[in-house]
Scaffold this motif. Structure first.
Motif, PDB file in Angstrom:
ATOM      1  N   TRP A  39      37.984  -4.274  28.766  1.00 55.41           N
ATOM      2  CA  TRP A  39      39.213  -3.511  29.011  1.00 55.41           C
ATOM      3  C   TRP A  39      39.862  -3.847  30.351  1.00 55.41           C
ATOM      4  O   TRP A  39      41.069  -3.733  30.492  1.00 55.41           O
ATOM      5  CB  TRP A  39      38.947  -2.010  28.889  1.00 55.41           C
ATOM      6  CG  TRP A  39      37.902  -1.482  29.829  1.00 55.41           C
ATOM      7  CD1 TRP A  39      36.584  -1.314  29.550  1.00 55.41           C
ATOM      8  CD2 TRP A  39      38.078  -1.071  31.181  1.00 55.41           C
ATOM      9  NE1 TRP A  39      35.919  -0.826  30.643  1.00 55.41           N
ATOM     10  CE2 TRP A  39      36.817  -0.663  31.665  1.00 55.41           C
ATOM     11  CE3 TRP A  39      39.167  -1.009  32.039  1.00 55.41           C
ATOM     12  CZ2 TRP A  39      36.640  -0.201  32.964  1.00 55.41           C
ATOM     13  CZ3 TRP A  39      38.979  -0.544  33.330  1.00 55.41           C
ATOM     14  CH2 TRP A  39      37.733  -0.142  33.781  1.00 55.41           C
ATOM     15  N   VAL A  42      42.776  -6.325  30.096  1.00 54.64           N
ATOM     16  CA  VAL A  42      43.970  -5.966  29.332  1.00 54.64           C
ATOM     17  C   VAL A  42      45.115  -5.658  30.295  1.00 54.64           C
ATOM     18  O   VAL A  42      44.963  -4.877  31.229  1.00 54.64           O
ATOM     19  CB  VAL A  42      43.689  -4.740  28.421  1.00 54.64           C
ATOM     20  CG1 VAL A  42      44.938  -4.300  27.700  1.00 54.64           C
ATOM     21  CG2 VAL A  42      42.578  -5.075  27.440  1.00 54.64           C
ATOM     22  N   ASP A  44      48.271  -4.391  29.473  1.00 56.04           N
ATOM     23  CA  ASP A  44      49.005  -3.168  29.164  1.00 56.04           C
ATOM     24  C   ASP A  44      48.211  -1.963  29.673  1.00 56.04           C
ATOM     25  O   ASP A  44      47.085  -1.733  29.246  1.00 56.04           O
ATOM     26  CB  ASP A  44      49.219  -3.063  27.651  1.00 56.04           C
ATOM     27  CG  ASP A  44      49.869  -1.750  27.263  1.00 56.04           C
ATOM     28  OD1 ASP A  44      50.936  -1.433  27.823  1.00 56.04           O
ATOM     29  OD2 ASP A  44      49.309  -1.046  26.408  1.00 56.04           O
ATOM     30  N   THR A  47      46.938   0.600  26.892  1.00 55.93           N
ATOM     31  CA  THR A  47      45.818   0.055  26.119  1.00 55.93           C
ATOM     32  C   THR A  47      44.562  -0.013  26.973  1.00 55.93           C
ATOM     33  O   THR A  47      43.470   0.325  26.507  1.00 55.93           O
ATOM     34  CB  THR A  47      46.173  -1.344  25.565  1.00 55.93           C
ATOM     35  OG1 THR A  47      47.361  -1.235  24.794  1.00 55.93           O
ATOM     36  CG2 THR A  47      45.051  -1.915  24.718  1.00 55.93           C
ATOM     37  N   ARG A  48      44.713  -0.427  28.215  1.00 59.06           N
ATOM     38  CA  ARG A  48      43.567  -0.518  29.126  1.00 59.06           C
ATOM     39  C   ARG A  48      42.900   0.851  29.290  1.00 59.06           C
ATOM     40  O   ARG A  48      41.689   0.987  29.197  1.00 59.06           O
ATOM     41  CB  ARG A  48      43.997  -1.081  30.478  1.00 59.06           C
ATOM     42  CG  ARG A  48      42.839  -1.297  31.432  1.00 59.06           C
ATOM     43  CD  ARG A  48      43.220  -2.001  32.729  1.00 59.06           C
ATOM     44  NE  ARG A  48      44.389  -1.447  33.357  1.00 59.06           N
ATOM     45  CZ  ARG A  48      45.548  -2.100  33.535  1.00 59.06           C
ATOM     46  NH1 ARG A  48      45.669  -3.338  33.104  1.00 59.06           N
ATOM     47  NH2 ARG A  48      46.566  -1.524  34.131  1.00 59.06           N
ATOM     48  N   LEU A  51      41.070   1.814  25.973  1.00 59.45           N
ATOM     49  CA  LEU A  51      39.823   1.071  25.781  1.00 59.45           C
ATOM     50  C   LEU A  51      38.759   1.536  26.769  1.00 59.45           C
ATOM     51  O   LEU A  51      37.590   1.695  26.411  1.00 59.45           O
ATOM     52  CB  LEU A  51      40.054  -0.433  25.916  1.00 59.45           C
ATOM     53  CG  LEU A  51      40.933  -1.066  24.830  1.00 59.45           C
ATOM     54  CD1 LEU A  51      41.106  -2.555  25.101  1.00 59.45           C
ATOM     55  CD2 LEU A  51      40.390  -0.823  23.449  1.00 59.45           C
TER      56      LEU A  51
END
Length: 82
Positions: A39, A42, A44, A47-48, A51
């Motif tokens: 994560w 990532v 974004d 999203t990070r 996750l």
């Protein structure tokens, strides 16, 4: 399983089909699981955070079960490498 928006469902299906050409089902599950735990890579932020929260809230076994269920749902057995 939470239904995905059609666009994301198509993207996921295509990615799983592409990966299934060179990986067994178990390798694919382990690959997807590794992606969840990456994560920090990532870009974004939403999203990070998702996750990161998922990998802290669920055990590895629970996440592996979710990934396996997702693979079964979006990649029928006949499309997997044997």
């Amino acid at each position: 399983m939470v239904p995905l928006q059609p666009r994301f469902e198509r993207l996921l299906t295509r990615e799983l089909q592409r990966l299934a050409k060179t990986m067994t089902r178990e390798q694919l599950i382990q690959h997807r699981l590794k992606q969840l735990y990456a994560w920090e890579e990532v870009e974004d932020p939403v999203t990070r955070r998702f996750l990161r929260a998922a990998t802290r809230a669920w055990t590895r076994e629970e996440l592996e079960a979710v990934v396996a269920a997702t693979v079964r749902a979006y990649l029928p057995e006949e499309e997997a490498v044997h």
